[in-house]
Scaffold this active site. Structure first.
Site, PDB file in Angstrom:
ATOM      1  N   HIS A  82       0.845  -1.197   0.000  1.00  0.00           N
ATOM      2  CA  HIS A  82       0.000   0.000   0.000  1.00  0.00           C
ATOM      3  C   HIS A  82       0.875   1.239   0.000  1.00  0.00           C
ATOM      4  CE1 HIS A  82      -3.665   2.323   0.704  1.00  0.00           C
ATOM      5  NE2 HIS A  82      -2.892   3.113   1.404  1.00  0.00           N
ATOM      6  N   ASP A 161     -14.857   2.190   7.330  1.00  0.00           N
ATOM      7  CA  ASP A 161     -13.820   3.133   6.867  1.00  0.00           C
ATOM      8  C   ASP A 161     -14.315   3.906   5.658  1.00  0.00           C
ATOM      9  OD1 ASP A 161     -11.098   4.295   6.561  1.00  0.00           O
ATOM     10  OD2 ASP A 161     -11.270   3.215   4.671  1.00  0.00           O
ATOM     11  N   ARG A 168     -14.520  12.344   6.510  1.00  0.00           N
ATOM     12  CA  ARG A 168     -13.294  13.096   6.841  1.00  0.00           C
ATOM     13  C   ARG A 168     -12.861  13.962   5.668  1.00  0.00           C
ATOM     14  NH1 ARG A 168      -9.547   8.576   7.597  1.00  0.00           N
ATOM     15  NH2 ARG A 168      -7.953  10.177   7.769  1.00  0.00           N
ATOM     16  N   SER A 183      -7.346   3.894   9.128  1.00  0.00           N
ATOM     17  CA  SER A 183      -8.095   3.791   7.876  1.00  0.00           C
ATOM     18  C   SER A 183      -7.387   2.844   6.901  1.00  0.00           C
ATOM     19  CB  SER A 183      -8.221   5.202   7.272  1.00  0.00           C
ATOM     20  OG  SER A 183      -8.640   5.155   5.941  1.00  0.00           O
ATOM     21  N   LYS A 187      -8.329  -1.612   6.072  1.00  0.00           N
ATOM     22  CA  LYS A 187      -8.566  -2.202   4.745  1.00  0.00           C
ATOM     23  C   LYS A 187      -7.547  -3.292   4.456  1.00  0.00           C
ATOM     24  CE  LYS A 187      -8.650   2.008   3.220  1.00  0.00           C
ATOM     25  NZ  LYS A 187      -9.005   3.394   3.005  1.00  0.00           N
TER      26      LYS A 187
END
Ligand code: URA
Length: 434
Positions: A82, A161, A168, A183, A187
């Protein structure tokens, strides 16, 4: 339990209990708590922060708010990756075929982009016919057959999320370390991989502008991942200028293909090779990074990494000829060049200005509903430290809409800071957090 008491407690700087965190996350996901109360709480968290326990609990509760992807039908150690995001970040497009060609299975869920350019999923749609909405069964089957599949994130993966991040985004509460860490990691935990490599960006184009903040975010995410039994490593990498030379969608895919052919930009290639080496070691296919790097170079040199991309594209309905003939990926043939206004050295390229310039061309979304023009983009011809003379070409803009490129050019010109002094070198990879 009352939501207003939770808001007041955090507003006053107290720690939230695990029960309070579960209460607001689950209540909000089910639609039982209104946006305005959760917005107030997010702002209280933004200012007062969360400690390690609160952050871990928030991550777990969000990860458990929907399905966990079961990847047990795929043999081997599944390694996910990620990036916290930045301008010109097409890393997954080159990285995943390399790692898969080295024998580590890649089963990756990715998102669409909001902001400067599309996300990985949008970029993949530059291949004619490429299908990102495959079923989970086909996704797993493709990984077993080819070694790699990337699909769009399903709605039932960490739905809490999804709702919280969207809130947000419009309430000025994204840039908080605990909220970002929970967050992202919620995931990643729900997506089922055994190990995770994180690319945490630092600099003007990153959520975290300073190395200190980026390190804190990386450490937090590594702690969450390892605490959940997933071996997690983070690389902190430079986002003080765009990554590589291409910014856009199809144009970034072309650059990823160049890199798989061994002809990519130096900075992008270095980052891809580093992340790939870490993933290969975590995936148990090499004893150390040195051996892994040798494998990476070998699959690029032999063309096996490029072939892996072609197989992956074909397996998801895409036109794999475009992998071998990247000129067939449509990049607009209307272009305009931005020129240097003075002599000197490129001291800085402000990432956000480049990103917004691309978005103005139609290459990114201002809101979730916007369509993206995959064929527009920017090619940077000069990067930080390069010497320029007045009138030299700095960058090329590929556009479609005549009414948009004027403003976009202006942004791009403003992104380049030219100075008399050559800036000192800044390493691409700042730190590795294990
Ligand atoms: N990316 C995410 O998924 N969540 C954040 O909060 C920030 C970046």
């Amino acid at each position: 339990m009352r939501m207003v008491d939770i808001i007041i407690s955090k507003r006053n700087g107290n720690e939230l209990t695990d029960e309070e965190i579960s209460f607001f996350v689950n209540g909000y996901t089910k639609g039982e708590i209104p946006d305005y109360q959760v917005s107030a709480l997010m702002m209280a968290i933004y200012f007062n922060g969360m400690n390690e326990r609160e952050t871990l609990t928030l991550t777990r509760v969000m990860a458990d708010s929907g399905d966990h992807l079961d990847l047990s039908a795929i043999e081997g150690i599944k390694v996910d990756k990620h990036s916290t995001g930045g301008v010109g970040d097409k890393t997954s497009l080159a990285l995943t075929p390399i790692v898969a060609a080295c024998g580590v299975p890649i089963a990756k869920m990715s998102g669409r982009g909001l902001g400067h350019t599309g996300g990985t999923i949008d970029k993949l749609e530059s291949f004619n016919g490429f299908n990102v909405s495959i079923t989970t069964d086909r996704f797993i089957d493709n990984v077993n057959k080819i070694g790699v599949s990337i699909m769009g994130q399903t709605a039932d993966l960490a739905p809490a999320d999804k709702k919280l991040y969207a809130l947000r985004d419009v309430t000025g509460t994204v840039e908080n370390m605990s909220l970002i860490a929970s967050s992202i990691m919620s995931k990643k935990l729900a997506a089922g991989a055994d190990a995770i490599v994180l690319d945490v960006k630092t600099g003007s184009g990153a959520f975290m502008k300073t190395l200190e903040d980026s390190r804190a975010l990386a450490e937090e995410m590594v702690r969450i991942g390892n605490g959940a039994g997933r071996k997690t490593v983070a690389v902190i990498s430079d986002m003080d200028q765009p990554l590589g030379n291409a910014v856009g969608n199809a144009i970034e895919v072309r650059e990823a293909i160049d890199t798989l052919r061994g002809a990519g930009p130096e900075d992008f290639t270095a980052l891809v090779y580093k992340l790939a080496s870490l993933m290969i070691v975590l995936g148990g296919k090499a004893k150390d990074e040195e051996e892994a790097l040798g494998m990476v170079k070998d699959v690029v040199r032999s063309g096996r990494a490029l072939e892996k991309l072609a197989d992956f594209v074909a397996a998801q309905g895409g036109d794999s000829d475009q992998v071998y003939y990247p000129d067939r990926l449509v990049v607009s043939d209307k272009s305009v060049t931005v020129k240097a206004g003075s002599d000197g050295y490129v001291e800085k390229i402000i990432c956000d200005e480049v990103g917004v310039s691309c978005m103005m061309l139609g290459g990114g979304r201002a809101s979730k509903e916007d369509a993206i023009d995959l064929s527009v983009g920017i090619r940077l011809l000069k990067k930080r430290g390069d010497e320029v003379r007045k009138g030299d070409d700095l960058a090329v803009i590929y556009y479609n809409d005549e009414t948009r490129f004027g403003e976009s050019c202006e942004k791009l010109r403003n992104a380049y800071m030219i100075s008399d002094v050559r800036p000192s070198d800044s390493p691409l990879i700042k730190e590795i957090i294990k």
